[in-house]
Enzyme design. Structure first.
Site, PDB file in Angstrom:
ATOM      1  N   HIS A   1       0.907  -1.225   0.151  1.00 11.59           N
ATOM      2  CA  HIS A   1      -0.062   0.012   0.079  1.00 11.59           C
ATOM      3  C   HIS A   1       0.658   1.287  -0.011  1.00 11.59           C
ATOM      4  O   HIS A   1       2.069   1.185   0.422  1.00 11.59           O
ATOM      5  CB  HIS A   1      -0.807  -0.073   1.314  1.00 11.59           C
ATOM      6  CG  HIS A   1      -0.133   0.179   2.513  1.00 11.59           C
ATOM      7  ND1 HIS A   1       0.419   1.207   2.825  1.00 11.59           N
ATOM      8  CD2 HIS A   1      -0.049  -0.897   3.439  1.00 11.59           C
ATOM      9  CE1 HIS A   1       0.997   0.694   4.023  1.00 11.59           C
ATOM     10  NE2 HIS A   1       0.546  -0.349   4.308  1.00 11.59           N
TER      11      HIS A   1
ATOM     12  N   GLU B   1      -1.762  -7.233   7.714  1.00  8.25           N
ATOM     13  CA  GLU B   1      -0.377  -7.101   8.146  1.00  8.25           C
ATOM     14  C   GLU B   1      -0.182  -7.880   9.512  1.00  8.25           C
ATOM     15  O   GLU B   1      -1.304  -8.338  10.287  1.00  8.25           O
ATOM     16  CB  GLU B   1       0.005  -5.586   8.569  1.00  8.25           C
ATOM     17  CG  GLU B   1       1.242  -5.301   9.369  1.00  8.25           C
ATOM     18  CD  GLU B   1       2.391  -5.660   8.121  1.00  8.25           C
ATOM     19  OE1 GLU B   1       2.533  -6.985   7.952  1.00  8.25           O
ATOM     20  OE2 GLU B   1       3.298  -4.904   7.747  1.00  8.25           O
TER      21      GLU B   1
END
Length: 193
Positions: free
Chosen positions: A13, A83
């Protein structure tokens, strides 16, 4: 050889405030910075020339928004792409953790509280890889730094701790593919020029 010789393209990202500041960010849903949005908009220059059978993204806003800005607003949400869960170390830097726990190493010691272990992150990475190999073509995945580092280690069939030897920058692209029927890293941590 397991499954097809599909490639797995991965994108980290765009930049967030916490990523810029070195804070561990897992479940906290941080937005992209304006520069992170700008970088995500440039990703289509690399990705639009490829055909992907499957496009997936972490459900975290920063990954979803990166996928949208790159032209993949229909990406499938995949919880396995989130994550590493840092538990009680969420939102603090590695230097702050080391001040509280001298000698701490994330790859050896993991994180405090109800955090994921490296083995749990490896298991998620292995599931992502298995699905990519079973797809009817190449897969594109939008995810996060530490998870992608573990993913690349597992792609080349190495223990998860090998991830410490890779870095991955915001809004970078990587291609995990094949050479002589072996899984290899074709490109890693590329940036759009």
């Amino acid at each position: 050889m397991t499954g097809r010789e599909n490639s797995l393209f991965v994108v980290r990202h765009g930049l967030t405030e916490w990523a810029r500041d070195g804070k561990h960010t897992s479940y906290t849903d941080i937005a992209l910075l304006p520069c992170g949005e700008d970088d995500a908009l440039t990703l289509d220059r690399v990705l639009k020339h490829r055909h992907f059978a499957v496009v997936v993204t972490s459900p975290r806003r920063r990954a979803r928004h990166t996928a949208e800005l790159a032209g993949y607003s229909d990406a499938i949400l995949d919880e396995d792409l989130v994550e590493w869960n840092y538990g009680d170390d969420e939102g603090i830097t590695s230097d702050e953790i080391r001040r509280a726990r001298p000698g701490w190493d994330m790859w050896r010691d993991g994180f405090a509280g109800n955090a994921e272990t490296l083995d749990q992150v490896v298991a998620r990475a292995d599931r992502v890889i298995a699905r990519a190999l079973d797809a009817k073509g190449d897969t594109l995945a939008f995810a996060h730094a530490h998870f992608l580092r573990v993913l690349v280690a597992r792609w080349i069939e190495q223990p998860g701790v090998v991830a410490q030897r890779f870095t991955v920058d915001p809004a970078s692209t990587s291609e995990l593919g094949w050479k002589d029927h072996r899984r290899v890293v074709h490109r890693w941590n590329d940036h759009v020029d």
